[in-house]
Write an enzyme that holds these catalytic residues in place. Structure first.
Site, mmCIF file in Angstrom:
data_model
loop_
_atom_site.group_PDB
_atom_site.id
_atom_site.type_symbol
_atom_site.label_atom_id
_atom_site.label_comp_id
_atom_site.label_asym_id
_atom_site.label_seq_id
_atom_site.Cartn_x
_atom_site.Cartn_y
_atom_site.Cartn_z
ATOM 1 N N ASP A 68 130.674 108.831 -8.693
ATOM 2 C CA ASP A 68 131.203 109.032 -10.041
ATOM 3 C C ASP A 68 130.860 107.822 -10.881
ATOM 4 O O ASP A 68 130.777 106.697 -10.360
ATOM 5 C CB ASP A 68 132.719 109.236 -10.005
ATOM 6 C CG ASP A 68 133.118 110.608 -9.480
ATOM 7 O OD1 ASP A 68 132.321 111.551 -9.618
ATOM 8 O OD2 ASP A 68 134.236 110.733 -8.955
ATOM 9 N N ASP A 97 130.187 117.134 -12.464
ATOM 10 C CA ASP A 97 131.530 117.572 -12.855
ATOM 11 C C ASP A 97 131.514 118.130 -14.272
ATOM 12 O O ASP A 97 132.164 119.141 -14.566
ATOM 13 C CB ASP A 97 132.519 116.409 -12.785
ATOM 14 C CG ASP A 97 132.651 115.809 -11.400
ATOM 15 O OD1 ASP A 97 132.428 116.526 -10.402
ATOM 16 O OD2 ASP A 97 132.986 114.610 -11.313
#
Length: 166
Positions: free
Chosen positions: A123, A141
Site C-alpha cells: 500500500d 484498491d
C-alpha cells in the site's frame, strides 16, 4: 453455438491488463525506492507512504497468523472467475458493467499477485485531513472501489427498452 469473444464483455479485458500494469508498476516503484514506513508528501492531504498490509481492506484480519493470506487469495480468485463469466455472458455493448467488472478483476489480480509473491499487499497512498489519516491503500484498491461504484451507479440508470436494444 459459440460466441465471438469480441461480441461479449470479454472485449473489455484490456482494462484488466491496464489496471495490472499501472498497479504492479506503482508497487514496483515503491518497493525499489522506499523503505518500509517511509513517507514523501505529494500535495496537501496526500502522501506516498510505503506500508505492508497482511490483511484485507483497513488491515482487517492482518494479525491472524497467516491463514488469511490464503483465504483472501481464494476469495480474489473466486471473484475473478465469477466476474469473467459475467463478462462472457454479457454483450460487448454493455460498457459500464463490463468496465466495472474489468476494474474489479484487475484490482483483485493486482492484490492477489502481492499476496502470493510477497505475502502481503503493498500500500502507498496516504490520504489525510489534519491529523486524521484514511487507511493507506493502493491503485488496485482504487480500481476495485471505482468498479463497485460503477456497478451501483448502473443500478440507478434507466434500463434500455426492448426496442432500444434491437
Amino acid at each position: 453455438m459459440s460466441k465471438s469473444i469480441c461480441s461479449t464483455g470479454l472485449r473489455w479485458l484490456w482494462v484488466v491488463v491496464a489496471v495490472l500494469i499501472i498497479d504492479l508498476g506503482s508497487k514496483f516503484l515503491i518497493l525499489q525506492n522506499f523503505a518500509l514506513g517511509e513517507t514523501v508528501p505529494l500535495f496537501p492531504s496526500l502522501n506516498l507512504h510505503y506500508a505492508r498490509n497482511y490483511g484485507a481492506a483497513f488491515s482487517f484480519l492482518a494479525d491472524s497468523g497467516g491463514w488469511q493470506r490464503w483465504f483472501f487469495s481464494g476469495i480474489a480468485i473466486g471473484i475473478c472467475v465469477v466476474l469473467t463469466v459475467l463478462m462472457y455472458r454479457s454483450k460487448a455493448t454493455q460498457k459500464l458493467n463490463n468496465i466495472a467488472y474489468a476494474l474489479i478483476i484487475g484490482g483483485a489480480l493486482g492484490n492477489l499477485f502481492d499476496r502470493l509473491w510477497h505475502g502481503f499487499v503493498v500500500d502507498m497512498i496516504d490520504f489525510y485531513v489534519g491529523d486524521w489519516h484514511f487507511a493507506t491503500f493502493n491503485l488496485a484498491d482504487s480500481a476495485i472501489c471505482i468498479g463497485a461504484a460503477l456497478i451501483v451507479l448502473e443500478g440507478f440508470l434507466p434500463k434500455p427498452t426492448a426496442k432500444e436494444q434491437a
